[in-house]
Design a protein around this motif. Sequence first.
Motif, PDB file in Angstrom:
ATOM      1  N   GLU A   1       0.809  -1.221   0.000  1.00 15.02           N
ATOM      2  CA  GLU A   1       0.000   0.000   0.000  1.00 15.02           C
ATOM      3  C   GLU A   1       0.840   1.268   0.000  1.00 15.02           C
ATOM      4  OE1 GLU A   1      -2.445  -0.564   3.397  1.00 15.02           O
ATOM      5  OE2 GLU A   1      -3.636  -2.168   2.475  1.00 15.02           O
ATOM      6  N   GLY A   2       2.159   1.119  -0.159  1.00 15.10           N
ATOM      7  CA  GLY A   2       3.027   2.284  -0.288  1.00 15.10           C
ATOM      8  C   GLY A   2       3.629   2.784   0.997  1.00 15.10           C
ATOM      9  N   LEU A   3       3.579   1.984   2.067  1.00 17.94           N
ATOM     10  CA  LEU A   3       4.104   2.421   3.358  1.00 17.94           C
ATOM     11  C   LEU A   3       5.547   1.974   3.579  1.00 17.94           C
ATOM     12  CD1 LEU A   3       0.963   1.740   5.589  1.00 17.94           C
ATOM     13  CD2 LEU A   3       1.611   3.833   4.398  1.00 17.94           C
ATOM     14  N   SER A   4       6.207   1.541   2.508  1.00 20.59           N
ATOM     15  CA  SER A   4       7.605   1.123   2.582  1.00 20.59           C
ATOM     16  C   SER A   4       8.341   1.658   1.358  1.00 20.59           C
ATOM     17  CB  SER A   4       7.689  -0.406   2.646  1.00 20.59           C
ATOM     18  OG  SER A   4       9.028  -0.831   2.719  1.00 20.59           O
ATOM     19  N   ASP A   5       9.665   1.524   1.372  1.00 19.72           N
ATOM     20  CA  ASP A   5      10.465   2.015   0.242  1.00 19.72           C
ATOM     21  C   ASP A   5      10.167   1.242  -1.036  1.00 19.72           C
ATOM     22  OD1 ASP A   5      11.652   3.869   1.886  1.00 19.72           O
ATOM     23  OD2 ASP A   5      13.384   2.597   2.347  1.00 19.72           O
ATOM     24  N   THR A   6       9.834  -0.040  -0.902  1.00 20.28           N
ATOM     25  CA  THR A   6       9.504  -0.861  -2.073  1.00 20.28           C
ATOM     26  C   THR A   6       8.180  -1.576  -1.811  1.00 20.28           C
ATOM     27  OG1 THR A   6      10.723  -2.766  -1.185  1.00 20.28           O
ATOM     28  CG2 THR A   6      11.917  -1.251  -2.644  1.00 20.28           C
ATOM     29  N   PRO A   7       7.387  -1.826  -2.864  1.00 22.69           N
ATOM     30  CA  PRO A   7       6.106  -2.522  -2.661  1.00 22.69           C
ATOM     31  C   PRO A   7       6.277  -3.983  -2.264  1.00 22.69           C
ATOM     32  CG  PRO A   7       6.507  -2.143  -5.001  1.00 22.69           C
ATOM     33  CD  PRO A   7       7.556  -1.391  -4.259  1.00 22.69           C
ATOM     34  N   PHE A   8       7.400  -4.590  -2.635  1.00 20.64           N
ATOM     35  CA  PHE A   8       7.698  -5.978  -2.271  1.00 20.64           C
ATOM     36  C   PHE A   8       8.868  -5.986  -1.289  1.00 20.64           C
ATOM     37  CE2 PHE A   8       9.441 -10.205  -2.574  1.00 20.64           C
ATOM     38  CZ  PHE A   8       8.321 -11.015  -2.719  1.00 20.64           C
ATOM     39  N   LEU A   9       8.814  -6.892  -0.310  1.00 15.18           N
ATOM     40  CA  LEU A   9       9.832  -6.933   0.730  1.00 15.18           C
ATOM     41  C   LEU A   9      10.619  -8.237   0.679  1.00 15.18           C
ATOM     42  CD1 LEU A   9       7.736  -5.520   3.721  1.00 15.18           C
ATOM     43  CD2 LEU A   9       9.368  -4.282   2.277  1.00 15.18           C
ATOM     44  N   ASP A  10      11.925  -8.115   0.655  1.00 15.62           N
ATOM     45  CA  ASP A  10      12.837  -9.263   0.704  1.00 15.62           C
ATOM     46  C   ASP A  10      13.105  -9.577   2.172  1.00 15.62           C
ATOM     47  OD1 ASP A  10      14.763 -11.178   0.425  1.00 15.62           O
ATOM     48  OD2 ASP A  10      16.255  -9.889  -0.542  1.00 15.62           O
ATOM     49  N   LEU A  11      12.052 -10.045   2.867  1.00 17.42           N
ATOM     50  CA  LEU A  11      12.129 -10.301   4.300  1.00 17.42           C
ATOM     51  C   LEU A  11      11.528 -11.663   4.623  1.00 17.42           C
ATOM     52  CD1 LEU A  11      10.944  -6.831   5.693  1.00 17.42           C
ATOM     53  CD2 LEU A  11      13.298  -7.667   5.549  1.00 17.42           C
ATOM     54  N   SER A  12      12.023 -12.259   5.695  1.00 15.27           N
ATOM     55  CA  SER A  12      11.514 -13.573   6.094  1.00 15.27           C
ATOM     56  C   SER A  12      10.200 -13.477   6.856  1.00 15.27           C
ATOM     57  CB  SER A  12      12.557 -14.294   6.958  1.00 15.27           C
ATOM     58  OG  SER A  12      12.854 -13.524   8.114  1.00 15.27           O
ATOM     59  N   ASP A  13       9.814 -12.279   7.302  1.00 11.11           N
ATOM     60  CA  ASP A  13       8.532 -12.131   8.001  1.00 11.11           C
ATOM     61  C   ASP A  13       7.500 -11.386   7.151  1.00 11.11           C
ATOM     62  OD1 ASP A  13       9.702  -9.639   8.087  1.00 11.11           O
ATOM     63  OD2 ASP A  13       9.145  -9.226  10.165  1.00 11.11           O
ATOM     64  N   ALA A  14       7.793 -11.204   5.853  1.00 14.33           N
ATOM     65  CA  ALA A  14       6.815 -10.653   4.908  1.00 14.33           C
ATOM     66  C   ALA A  14       6.267 -11.815   4.091  1.00 14.33           C
ATOM     67  CB  ALA A  14       7.467  -9.606   4.005  1.00 14.33           C
ATOM     68  N   TYR A  15       4.959 -12.063   4.187  1.00 17.50           N
ATOM     69  CA  TYR A  15       4.358 -13.246   3.597  1.00 17.50           C
ATOM     70  C   TYR A  15       3.585 -12.912   2.329  1.00 17.50           C
ATOM     71  CZ  TYR A  15       5.329 -15.355   8.186  1.00 17.50           C
ATOM     72  OH  TYR A  15       5.949 -15.811   9.312  1.00 17.50           O
ATOM     73  N   TYR A  16       3.598 -13.854   1.384  1.00 15.41           N
ATOM     74  CA  TYR A  16       2.894 -13.697   0.105  1.00 15.41           C
ATOM     75  C   TYR A  16       2.273 -15.025  -0.300  1.00 15.41           C
ATOM     76  CZ  TYR A  16       5.628  -9.407  -0.007  1.00 15.41           C
ATOM     77  OH  TYR A  16       6.175  -8.197   0.322  1.00 15.41           O
ATOM     78  N   TYR A  17       1.337 -14.957  -1.247  1.00 12.71           N
ATOM     79  CA  TYR A  17       0.712 -16.189  -1.745  1.00 12.71           C
ATOM     80  C   TYR A  17       0.293 -16.013  -3.195  1.00 12.71           C
ATOM     81  CZ  TYR A  17      -3.826 -13.872  -0.944  1.00 12.71           C
ATOM     82  OH  TYR A  17      -4.887 -12.997  -0.975  1.00 12.71           O
ATOM     83  N   PHE A  18       0.074 -17.133  -3.875  1.00  8.37           N
ATOM     84  CA  PHE A  18      -0.437 -17.107  -5.245  1.00  8.37           C
ATOM     85  C   PHE A  18      -1.959 -16.885  -5.203  1.00  8.37           C
ATOM     86  CE2 PHE A  18       3.242 -20.143  -5.818  1.00  8.37           C
ATOM     87  CZ  PHE A  18       4.061 -19.208  -6.444  1.00  8.37           C
ATOM     88  N   PRO A  19      -2.490 -16.022  -6.076  1.00  2.35           N
ATOM     89  CA  PRO A  19      -3.914 -15.672  -5.988  1.00  2.35           C
ATOM     90  C   PRO A  19      -4.871 -16.834  -6.215  1.00  2.35           C
ATOM     91  CG  PRO A  19      -2.934 -14.774  -7.994  1.00  2.35           C
ATOM     92  CD  PRO A  19      -1.812 -15.287  -7.150  1.00  2.35           C
ATOM     93  N   ASP A  20      -4.450 -17.860  -6.948  1.00  2.00           N
ATOM     94  CA  ASP A  20      -5.344 -18.993  -7.205  1.00  2.00           C
ATOM     95  C   ASP A  20      -4.967 -20.216  -6.367  1.00  2.00           C
ATOM     96  OD1 ASP A  20      -2.968 -19.399  -8.476  1.00  2.00           O
ATOM     97  OD2 ASP A  20      -3.822 -20.053 -10.384  1.00  2.00           O
ATOM     98  N   SER A  21      -4.251 -19.984  -5.267  1.00  2.39           N
ATOM     99  CA  SER A  21      -3.890 -21.088  -4.375  1.00  2.39           C
ATOM    100  C   SER A  21      -4.988 -21.261  -3.330  1.00  2.39           C
ATOM    101  CB  SER A  21      -2.560 -20.794  -3.688  1.00  2.39           C
ATOM    102  OG  SER A  21      -2.721 -19.766  -2.718  1.00  2.39           O
ATOM    103  N   GLY A  22      -4.769 -22.177  -2.393  1.00  3.45           N
ATOM    104  CA  GLY A  22      -5.741 -22.393  -1.323  1.00  3.45           C
ATOM    105  C   GLY A  22      -5.433 -21.577  -0.089  1.00  3.45           C
ATOM    106  N   PHE A  23      -4.875 -20.381  -0.249  1.00  4.09           N
ATOM    107  CA  PHE A  23      -4.456 -19.568   0.894  1.00  4.09           C
ATOM    108  C   PHE A  23      -5.612 -19.264   1.841  1.00  4.09           C
ATOM    109  CE2 PHE A  23      -4.357 -15.317   2.765  1.00  4.09           C
ATOM    110  CZ  PHE A  23      -3.250 -15.435   3.587  1.00  4.09           C
TER     111      PHE A  23
END
Length: 353
Positions: free
Chosen positions: A204-226
């Motif tokens: 949402e723009g609250l960091s220097d980059t929209p994606f974070l290379d961090l171990s506590d930043a989580y992501y998922y595939f949109p068509d997965s069973g998340f």
Amino acid sequence: MEREPMRIREGYLVKKGSMFNTWKPMWVVLLEDGIEFYKRKADNSPKGMIPLKGSSIHSPCQDFGKRMFVFKLTVAKQQDHFFQAAYLEERDAWVRDIKKAIHHIDGGQRFARKSTRKSIKLPETINLSALYLSMKDPEKGIKELKLEKDKRVFNHCFTGTCVIDWLVSSSSVRNRREGLLLASSLLSEGYLQPAGDTSKAAAEGLSDTPFLDLSDAYYYFPDSGFFCEGYSSDDDVVLKEEFRGTIVKQGCLLKQGHRRKNWKVRKFVLRDDPAYLHYYDPAGGEEPLGAIHLRGCVVTAVEDMPDTKKRDDDNILFEIITANEIHYYLQAASSTERTEWIKAIQSVARTGK
């Protein structure tokens, strides 16, 4: 050969009937030049089509005080169409894309997502769609995990660090900096979705980059069973043995009866397989009193219902409309809890059986 219009966004919304004041769930598809709506997702032919050329959109729409997150689309012939989303972020996402589609078609341009390639200078040879399929490869792709953070469990998920590691190891990028740019592009184009507060804040723009290379930043595939769940209590062990699915969310809600219209406190347990919301006597008992089938349902927040007394001054209501158009009214303890229930039910309705 004429090119088919791009599908920009699709999903279930509640739509008001054009002649009567009835609200029904519809599978809505936003195209470059119009909006199609279907009775069910699996239908081949739409029930209707709304052209976007010369249209205007209004949000928030206060024409229906008892329905929240409504937006209005006024077409060139001055006919109004009303849609209701489940929560604020979903409504705003639909409105943003519809506005952009109207702007492009009125200007004689093709719809395009944010110009990711220009902003982060991606090489033209990179095919994001093909890359996404490689990332999802069961053998060589990114492994989906069960991750825990802040007393929540994130299922079918992975970390930002895992994404960058994979991009580097697969020779998709030369270094982690390039990987961060490419991952930001995948996120921008919708191939990755943020899960959890840390990654959502960055997106949402609250960091220097929209994606974070961090171990506590989580992501998922949109068509997965998340899906996300809280820690389970000891009582849940009995319920898990009785039903196949994993408990996604549970807690007490007020439920309106169908016959007497009276309200009673029930304990609700949401499972992902099968896609049912079971409810129990909160005083005890392992046998459910009933269940709401969620596959293909629509869930929305509402302010009040007709022909019923308000429960109290803090009326945090939401409505579940099943695929066979049975309406259930429930009340949460707070607006935050209501939003959590709506999002959890939406997730199960999309991925459950």
